[in-house]
Design a protein around this motif. Structure first.
Motif, short mmCIF file in Angstrom:
data_model
loop_
_atom_site.label_atom_id
_atom_site.label_comp_id
_atom_site.label_asym_id
_atom_site.label_seq_id
_atom_site.Cartn_x
_atom_site.Cartn_y
_atom_site.Cartn_z
N ASP A 1 -5.24 3.56 -5.01
CA ASP A 1 -4.51 2.78 -4.00
C ASP A 1 -5.02 3.11 -2.60
O ASP A 1 -5.31 4.26 -2.29
N TRP A 2 -5.09 2.08 -1.77
CA TRP A 2 -5.29 2.28 -0.33
C TRP A 2 -3.90 2.34 0.27
O TRP A 2 -3.03 1.53 -0.06
N VAL A 3 -3.68 3.34 1.12
CA VAL A 3 -2.34 3.59 1.64
C VAL A 3 -2.36 3.81 3.15
O VAL A 3 -3.40 4.08 3.74
N ILE A 4 -1.17 3.70 3.74
CA ILE A 4 -0.96 3.99 5.15
C ILE A 4 -0.30 5.35 5.24
O ILE A 4 0.71 5.60 4.55
N CYS A 5 -0.85 6.22 6.07
CA CYS A 5 -0.29 7.55 6.28
C CYS A 5 0.10 7.74 7.73
O CYS A 5 -0.53 7.17 8.63
N VAL A 6 1.13 8.53 7.94
CA VAL A 6 1.51 8.96 9.28
C VAL A 6 1.34 10.48 9.34
O VAL A 6 1.38 11.16 8.31
N SER A 7 1.16 10.98 10.55
CA SER A 7 0.93 12.41 10.71
C SER A 7 1.88 12.99 11.76
O SER A 7 2.67 12.27 12.36
N SER A 8 1.79 14.28 11.94
CA SER A 8 2.59 15.03 12.91
C SER A 8 4.09 14.90 12.64
O SER A 8 4.50 14.91 11.50
N SER A 9 4.89 14.74 13.69
CA SER A 9 6.34 14.69 13.51
C SER A 9 6.76 13.45 12.73
O SER A 9 7.75 13.49 11.99
N ALA A 10 6.01 12.36 12.83
CA ALA A 10 6.33 11.16 12.04
C ALA A 10 6.19 11.45 10.55
O ALA A 10 6.96 10.93 9.73
N ALA A 11 5.24 12.31 10.17
CA ALA A 11 5.06 12.67 8.77
C ALA A 11 6.25 13.47 8.25
O ALA A 11 6.70 13.26 7.13
N ARG A 12 6.76 14.36 9.08
CA ARG A 12 7.92 15.16 8.66
C ARG A 12 9.15 14.28 8.48
O ARG A 12 9.88 14.40 7.51
N GLU A 13 9.38 13.38 9.43
CA GLU A 13 10.54 12.49 9.32
C GLU A 13 10.41 11.56 8.12
O GLU A 13 11.37 11.32 7.40
#
Length: 102
Positions: A46-58
């Motif tokens: 799968d191709w996916v969208i990732c978020v990082s930093s504080s957005a990843a934790r939330e």
């Protein structure tokens, strides 16, 4: 946000308590492998969208969650290498052989 490809699941049974039982995936970001928390149930390939930093934790559940990369969406259609436009061959001009009168 990043667009990355899921390579394979990562199993880690010994974790810190805050890590809970969230699924982990190995993802490929260019030529770099990274580990992402999977919040959406992605599969290898799968191709996916990732978020990082504080957005990843939330996105993983809370601001105190120990993650710095979280998968938040599966891309339905993605062509990472769109075909390059082909340029038509240049029109050839008749050449006059050397020594020929013109």
């Amino acid at each position: 946000m990043l667009i990355v490809k899921v390579i394979k699941p990562l199993v880690s049974t010994n974790r810190v308590p805050d890590f809970e039982h969230k699924h982990l995936q190995v993802v490929l970001d260019g030529s770099t492998k990274k580990v992402a928390v999977d919040a959406v149930g992605a599969k290898p390939g799968d191709w996916v969208i990732c978020v990082s930093s504080s957005a990843a934790r939330e996105a993983a559940g809370s601001k105190s969650y120990p993650s710095d990369l979280t998968i938040v969406g599966i891309i339905d259609h993605w062509d990472p290498d769109p075909p390059k436009p082909t340029t038509p061959p240049a029109a050839s001009t008749p050449s006059t052989p050397k020594g020929a009168a013109g």
